[in-house]
Design a protein around this motif. Structure first.
Motif, mmCIF file in Angstrom:
data_model
loop_
_atom_site.group_PDB
_atom_site.id
_atom_site.type_symbol
_atom_site.label_atom_id
_atom_site.label_comp_id
_atom_site.label_asym_id
_atom_site.label_seq_id
_atom_site.Cartn_x
_atom_site.Cartn_y
_atom_site.Cartn_z
ATOM 1 N N THR A 1 2.616 0.067 -6.717
ATOM 2 C CA THR A 1 2.870 -1.137 -7.519
ATOM 3 C C THR A 1 3.390 -2.300 -6.681
ATOM 4 O O THR A 1 3.755 -3.339 -7.228
ATOM 5 N N ASP A 2 3.427 -2.155 -5.368
ATOM 6 C CA ASP A 2 3.952 -3.205 -4.502
ATOM 7 C C ASP A 2 2.990 -4.385 -4.425
ATOM 8 O O ASP A 2 1.762 -4.218 -4.441
ATOM 9 N N ASP A 3 3.562 -5.585 -4.312
ATOM 10 C CA ASP A 3 2.742 -6.755 -4.038
ATOM 11 C C ASP A 3 2.158 -6.624 -2.633
ATOM 12 O O ASP A 3 2.699 -5.922 -1.777
ATOM 13 N N TRP A 4 1.075 -7.357 -2.367
ATOM 14 C CA TRP A 4 0.355 -7.225 -1.101
ATOM 15 C C TRP A 4 1.248 -7.459 0.119
ATOM 16 O O TRP A 4 1.248 -6.642 1.047
ATOM 17 N N PRO A 5 2.035 -8.538 0.191
ATOM 18 C CA PRO A 5 2.887 -8.729 1.378
ATOM 19 C C PRO A 5 3.906 -7.602 1.561
ATOM 20 O O PRO A 5 4.184 -7.189 2.686
ATOM 21 N N ILE A 6 4.451 -7.111 0.442
ATOM 22 C CA ILE A 6 5.429 -6.029 0.535
ATOM 23 C C ILE A 6 4.757 -4.751 1.006
ATOM 24 O O ILE A 6 5.298 -4.003 1.839
ATOM 25 N N GLU B 1 -3.177 -5.643 13.647
ATOM 26 C CA GLU B 1 -4.169 -5.628 12.575
ATOM 27 C C GLU B 1 -3.530 -5.997 11.240
ATOM 28 O O GLU B 1 -4.094 -6.767 10.448
ATOM 29 N N ILE B 2 -2.328 -5.495 10.988
ATOM 30 C CA ILE B 2 -1.637 -5.801 9.732
ATOM 31 C C ILE B 2 -1.226 -7.272 9.698
ATOM 32 O O ILE B 2 -1.363 -7.943 8.667
ATOM 33 N N LEU B 3 -0.736 -7.793 10.819
ATOM 34 C CA LEU B 3 -0.343 -9.209 10.872
ATOM 35 C C LEU B 3 -1.513 -10.131 10.571
ATOM 36 O O LEU B 3 -1.341 -11.195 9.963
ATOM 37 N N SER B 4 -2.708 -9.723 10.956
ATOM 38 C CA SER B 4 -3.881 -10.559 10.699
ATOM 39 C C SER B 4 -4.252 -10.610 9.227
ATOM 40 O O SER B 4 -5.059 -11.454 8.821
ATOM 41 N N ARG B 5 -3.680 -9.700 8.419
ATOM 42 C CA ARG B 5 -3.994 -9.642 6.994
ATOM 43 C C ARG B 5 -3.096 -10.535 6.147
ATOM 44 O O ARG B 5 -3.334 -10.677 4.950
ATOM 45 N N PHE B 6 -2.049 -11.099 6.754
ATOM 46 C CA PHE B 6 -1.201 -12.012 5.993
ATOM 47 C C PHE B 6 -1.955 -13.337 5.818
ATOM 48 O O PHE B 6 -2.295 -14.000 6.788
ATOM 49 N N ASP B 7 -2.231 -13.693 4.574
ATOM 50 C CA ASP B 7 -2.981 -14.930 4.278
ATOM 51 C C ASP B 7 -2.035 -16.116 4.088
ATOM 52 O O ASP B 7 -0.916 -15.967 3.643
#
Length: 244
Positions: free
Chosen positions: A204-209, A238-244
């Motif tokens: 149930t976490d938001d995407w950034p969390i 790879e995860i850092l690149s997913r932060f929009d």
């Protein structure tokens, strides 16, 4: 402040979060298990949903997998009776689709078949031609070579199922099934894929969390020796690149 800067701040502060992180609560007095169970978020593991075992006498390995209702997998591995892995994986941070690679030692199998045929010919020849003792000795040597080649086929032929982290694309689990354990390995892999899908459905976490927690999970696995420093760094990028 740009989104990329925010993402980098997450990465720089991830180690600071370690001191404030909570732990998995497990019903065990083994300090090694408790250390391996470090995880962000209060989770109590006390309900084992399923247990799977896989033993491979040809490689001297044995595995124990325990699936918890809380969405975790416990992995224990032995090599020649020595415990070589004891860790926990959070299934909601894994990909439900695994990658399969297969290696078949065809040369060893062909050699075993050829030597077996030669053994039969030598054995038959010993009954119809002179020098029967010589041909019997040759058939024994060829038969032994056939057995050795077939054992090499069993040892060198395998199927590997790879499981990766959901966003970091880092391999965190590899199941290796030999000719002896193909069916068992595939059954376990299918059950794990279903368990991962179920665990992700409960997230149930938001995407950034979610991204931040997955990053934290990579650091935990790095400390536990499940993944290398390089793999952890690559997953973090790879995860850092997913932060929009």
């Amino acid at each position: 402040m740009s989104d990329q800067t925010v993402a980098e701040d997450f990465a720089r502060s991830i180690h600071d979060l370690e001191a404030d992180s909570e732990h998995i609560s497990i019903t065990s007095s083994d300090p090694t298990e408790i250390q391996n169970a470090e995880f962000t978020g209060a989770v109590e593991l006390n309900t084992v949903r399923a247990t799977y075992q896989m033993s491979d006498w040809s490689h001297g390995t044995r595995y124990l997998f325990e699936l918890y209702e809380e969405g975790f997998l416990k992995v224990r591995a032995w090599k020649n009776k020595h415990l070589v892995q004891d860790t926990y994986l959070a299934l909601r941070y894994l990909k439900p689709a695994s990658k399969v690679t297969r290696i078949v030692a065809r040369r060893s199998l062909k050699a075993a078949a050829g030597l077996l045929l030669a053994t039969a010919i030598a054995a038959i020849t010993s009954f119809v031609l002179p020098y029967d003792q010589l041909f019997r000795s040759v058939s024994i040597v060829l038969g032994s070579g056939s057995i050795v080649s077939f054992m090499l086929f069993l040892y060198l032929t395998y199927e590997q199922t790879h499981f990766f982290s959901a966003t970091g694309k880092c391999e965190v689990l590899r199941l290796r099934g030999s000719v002896v354990t193909f069916r068992t390995c595939r059954t376990i892999a299918d059950e794990l894929c279903q368990a991962i899908t179920a665990a992700q459905a409960q997230n149930t976490d938001d995407w950034p969390i979610y991204l931040r927690k997955e990053m934290h999970e990579h650091y935990r696995l790095q400390r536990a020796g499940v993944i290398s420093d390089g793999a952890c760094s690559s997953a973090t990028r790879e995860i850092l690149s997913r932060f929009d």
